[in-house]
Scaffold this active site. Structure first.
Site, PDB file in Angstrom:
ATOM      1  N   VAL A  17      72.750  31.717  18.626  1.00 11.81           N
ATOM      2  CA  VAL A  17      71.999  31.598  17.366  1.00 11.81           C
ATOM      3  C   VAL A  17      72.184  30.215  16.757  1.00 11.81           C
ATOM      4  O   VAL A  17      71.209  29.557  16.356  1.00 11.81           O
ATOM      5  CB  VAL A  17      72.438  32.681  16.363  1.00 11.81           C
ATOM      6  N   LYS A 206      76.889  47.349  10.133  1.00  9.40           N
ATOM      7  CA  LYS A 206      75.594  47.121   9.495  1.00  9.40           C
ATOM      8  C   LYS A 206      75.293  48.216   8.469  1.00  9.40           C
ATOM      9  O   LYS A 206      74.710  47.939   7.420  1.00  9.40           O
ATOM     10  CB  LYS A 206      74.505  47.058  10.567  1.00  9.40           C
TER      11      LYS A 206
END
Length: 446
Positions: A17, A206
């Site tokens: 990323v 999450k």
């Protein structure tokens, strides 16, 4: 190019990323400046090894091993190293120096979120983390901003691409878990050690982040009930398909009412991750491959669904750079950053307090009276039967651990309290008529 105010951007980490974020900042800096109202100067990239191979070729002069030097004097710090340390220390240092922080670090936010947000509040800085919960899917900003005037009652999310890929192929192809996992590892969807994904740890992190936002309550990671998918096999998939369901690993964040004994408002929340039966007509049932989706139910807005790529370097970089633009706009506008709201402070209840429907799969002796005994145990445990299906296994046994003359019973229940169900299943396992409790799956989305 317009003469913009210039903002110093420090990047920590240049993995899949981070390298994409750096490349886009360097290649499309003018375009991003037009959107942000400020020039975004990438002043350096902190890495462990400047000579390590990377997916994207980056200017060697930007690479450094001294993260602290980069952080001091930066206006925006992008943390993409992952893990807890040194990420936590570096983020706190950046906030202490007055920089805004952009991060995709779900593990860090799930375990140290309150500390980090408090550090930001102390200096009027902001923490942006759109990429931490569902990759490229914009879900953090809708929960924090767009739905701030609404009451979110429930979130159901497919937030781990690896497990969705595995379960989707098992459903569509009839494949076994181990075979699909091996393929996922070969394709790069799963790590060599897939534990974080297949045991639900990634999804639980999450879920903690999403629940904290949705319910304005700090949700510690250890309050999230977690189960993985390693016990899901082709037979369970077949039974689900026959009953009109698909199995998905879901993160479920739910507002519970009628909890006056634990909350002055009578409200509490439940946060849990487990393999779940979803009706095939539900929107989440059609999420295929490694994609993610988050289904939100709000009091005024109704049902909302956010769908897209949950991982990938370029895709996640999109969410990171959206946060960078937001941070730049805040710097230009000035003022104090908006902190996270946790003032609701609702209690997080254990899984035993949740009410839902279940599918219980049992292996029993194929003889008269067994089904009546099972039904009696369920009734005594306050678990009401909705459906029953029985199939007799091959006389030789379909598996090495199945005795001849074994039947498989699949029982669907009406809504029941999890603690009642758990106690009842324990009694079934000890009853002498049940050879094996194959599975207990919750049913969501009806």
């Amino acid at each position: 190019m317009t003469d913009y105010r210039r903002l110093r951007v420090a990047l920590l980490g240049a993995g899949a990323v981070g390298s994409q974020v750096a490349a886009i900042l360097l290649k499309h800096g003018d375009e991003l400046a037009d959107r942000a109202g400020a020039a975004l100067d990438l002043v350096g990239i902190a890495v462990r090894n400047p000579d390590a191979p990377r997916d994207v070729e980056l200017p060697r002069e930007l690479l450094t091993t001294d993260a602290e030097e980069l952080i001091v004097g930066a206006d925006i710090v992008i943390e993409l190293m992952g893990g807890i340390e040194p990420a936590r220390t570096d983020i706190v240092t950046a906030l202490g120096s007055g920089a805004d922080v952009v991060t995709a670090n779900k593990a860090l936010l799930a375990t140290h979120g309150p500390e980090i947000f408090d550090a930001a509040d102390q200096v009027g800085a902001s923490v942006y983390y759109e990429a931490a919960a569902a990759g490229a899917i914009p879900i953090i900003r809708p929960l924090r901003d767009s739905l701030a005037g609404d009451r979110v009652n429930r979130i159901m999310g497919i937030v781990n691409g690896t497990t969705n890929y595995i379960l989707d192929r098992m459903d569509r192809e009839g494949s076994e878990f181990a075979d699909v996992l091996a393929d996922a590892q070969a394709l790069g969807y799963a790590e060599a050690d897939p534990t974080a994904d297949v045991e639900g740890y990634d999804a639980a992190q999450k879920a903690a982040i999403l629940a904290s936002l949705a319910f304005h309550t700090a949700v510690p990671l250890d309050a999230v009930h977690r189960e993985g998918i390693t016990k899901v096999d082709a037979q369970l998939m077949d039974a689900a398909r026959h009953a009109g369901y698909v199995i998905k690993l879901l993160a479920v964040c739910e507002r519970l009412t009628g909890q006056g004994e634990v909350s002055p408002s009578g409200e509490a929340i439940s946060v849990r991750v487990y393999p779940t039966l979803i009706p095939r007509e539900h929107p989440l049932a059609s999420v295929h491959g490694a994609n993610n989706a988050v289904f939100v139910q709000a009091a005024a807005a109704g049902d909302l669904m956010f769908y897209g790529a949950g991982a990938g370097g370029v895709q996640t970089a999109s969410a990171v750079l959206g946060d960078v633009v937001s941070a730049a706009r805040r710097h230009i506008a000035g003022g104090v950053g908006v902190g996270e709201s946790t003032r609701a402070n609702l209690p997080v209840l254990p899984i035993g307090r949740v009410t839902t429907r279940y599918q219980i799969t049992l292996e029993v002796s194929d003889e008269p009276g067994v089904l009546a005994t099972v039904a009696g145990i369920l009734s005594e445990g306050r678990v009401s039967i909705a459906t029953v299906e029985q199939s007799v296994l091959d006389v030789a046994g379909d598996r090495a651990d199945e005795a001849p003359g074994t039947a498989r019973i699949v029982i669907g229940t009406h809504p029941s309290l999890e603690q009642d169900l758990s106690d009842t299943v324990a009694r079934l396992a000890e009853s002498g008529v049940v050879g094996r409790v194959v599975s207990v799956l919750r049913v969501e989305g009806d």
